[in-house]
Design a protein around this motif. Structure first.
Motif, short mmCIF file in Angstrom:
data_model
loop_
_atom_site.label_atom_id
_atom_site.label_comp_id
_atom_site.label_asym_id
_atom_site.label_seq_id
_atom_site.Cartn_x
_atom_site.Cartn_y
_atom_site.Cartn_z
N UNK A 3 0.87 -1.18 0.00
CA UNK A 3 0.00 0.00 0.00
C UNK A 3 0.91 1.23 0.00
N UNK A 4 0.31 2.37 -0.20
CA UNK A 4 1.04 3.62 -0.05
C UNK A 4 0.64 4.23 1.29
N UNK A 5 1.61 4.38 2.17
CA UNK A 5 1.38 4.92 3.51
C UNK A 5 2.14 6.23 3.63
N UNK A 6 1.40 7.32 3.80
CA UNK A 6 2.00 8.65 3.90
C UNK A 6 2.98 8.91 2.75
N UNK A 7 2.57 8.52 1.54
CA UNK A 7 3.36 8.80 0.35
C UNK A 7 4.46 7.82 0.03
N UNK A 8 4.66 6.81 0.89
CA UNK A 8 5.71 5.81 0.66
C UNK A 8 5.09 4.43 0.49
N UNK A 9 5.59 3.68 -0.49
CA UNK A 9 5.10 2.31 -0.69
C UNK A 9 5.64 1.44 0.44
N UNK A 10 4.73 0.74 1.09
CA UNK A 10 5.09 -0.15 2.22
C UNK A 10 4.49 -1.52 2.00
N UNK A 54 -3.88 0.35 -2.12
CA UNK A 54 -4.62 1.39 -1.40
C UNK A 54 -3.67 2.49 -0.95
N UNK A 55 -4.22 3.65 -0.69
CA UNK A 55 -3.48 4.79 -0.17
C UNK A 55 -4.01 5.13 1.21
N UNK A 56 -3.11 5.24 2.18
CA UNK A 56 -3.48 5.60 3.55
C UNK A 56 -2.60 6.76 3.99
N UNK A 57 -3.23 7.78 4.51
CA UNK A 57 -2.52 8.92 5.10
C UNK A 57 -2.87 8.97 6.58
N UNK A 58 -1.85 9.06 7.42
CA UNK A 58 -2.04 9.19 8.86
C UNK A 58 -1.68 10.62 9.23
N UNK A 59 -2.67 11.35 9.71
CA UNK A 59 -2.49 12.76 10.07
C UNK A 59 -2.63 12.92 11.58
N UNK A 60 -1.65 13.58 12.19
CA UNK A 60 -1.68 13.86 13.63
C UNK A 60 -2.01 15.31 13.86
N UNK A 61 -2.87 15.55 14.83
CA UNK A 61 -3.18 16.91 15.23
C UNK A 61 -2.51 17.19 16.55
N UNK A 62 -1.83 18.31 16.61
CA UNK A 62 -1.19 18.73 17.84
C UNK A 62 -1.68 20.13 18.19
N UNK A 63 -1.75 20.37 19.47
CA UNK A 63 -2.18 21.71 19.90
C UNK A 63 -0.98 22.43 20.50
N UNK A 64 -1.06 23.68 20.47
CA UNK A 64 0.04 24.48 21.01
C UNK A 64 -0.42 25.92 21.17
N UNK A 65 0.45 26.70 21.60
CA UNK A 65 0.04 28.07 21.82
C UNK A 65 1.13 29.04 21.50
#
Length: 65
Positions: A3-10, A54-65
């Motif tokens: 599959x393609x994971x975050x733009x890289x074939x794995x 398949x293509x899978x993108x894993x996106x992380x949300x971080x909070x900060x100030x």
């Protein structure tokens, strides 16, 4: 399967998104998954099966100030 994971074939053994996240040791908190360009709700990760190319993108949300 490959599959393609975050733009890289794995090469993976995981059959669904939940297994994929766990197999890479990723933290599931604060994560959004795009599977073939569609957002997958966390409660559907175990039933969202992966297929070859398949293509899978894993996106992380971080909070900060």
């Amino acid at each position: 399967m490959e599959i393609t994971l975050n733009g890289e074939v794995k090469k993976i053994e995981a059959g669904n998104i939940y297994d994929l996240i766990k197999s890479f040791g990723l933290d599931s908190d604060g994560v959004v998954i795009l599977h073939n360009d569609e957002i997958v709700k966390k409660e559907l990760w175990t039933t969202s099966n992966l297929s070859v190319k398949d293509s899978v993108e894993v996106l992380y949300f971080v909070s900060g100030g």
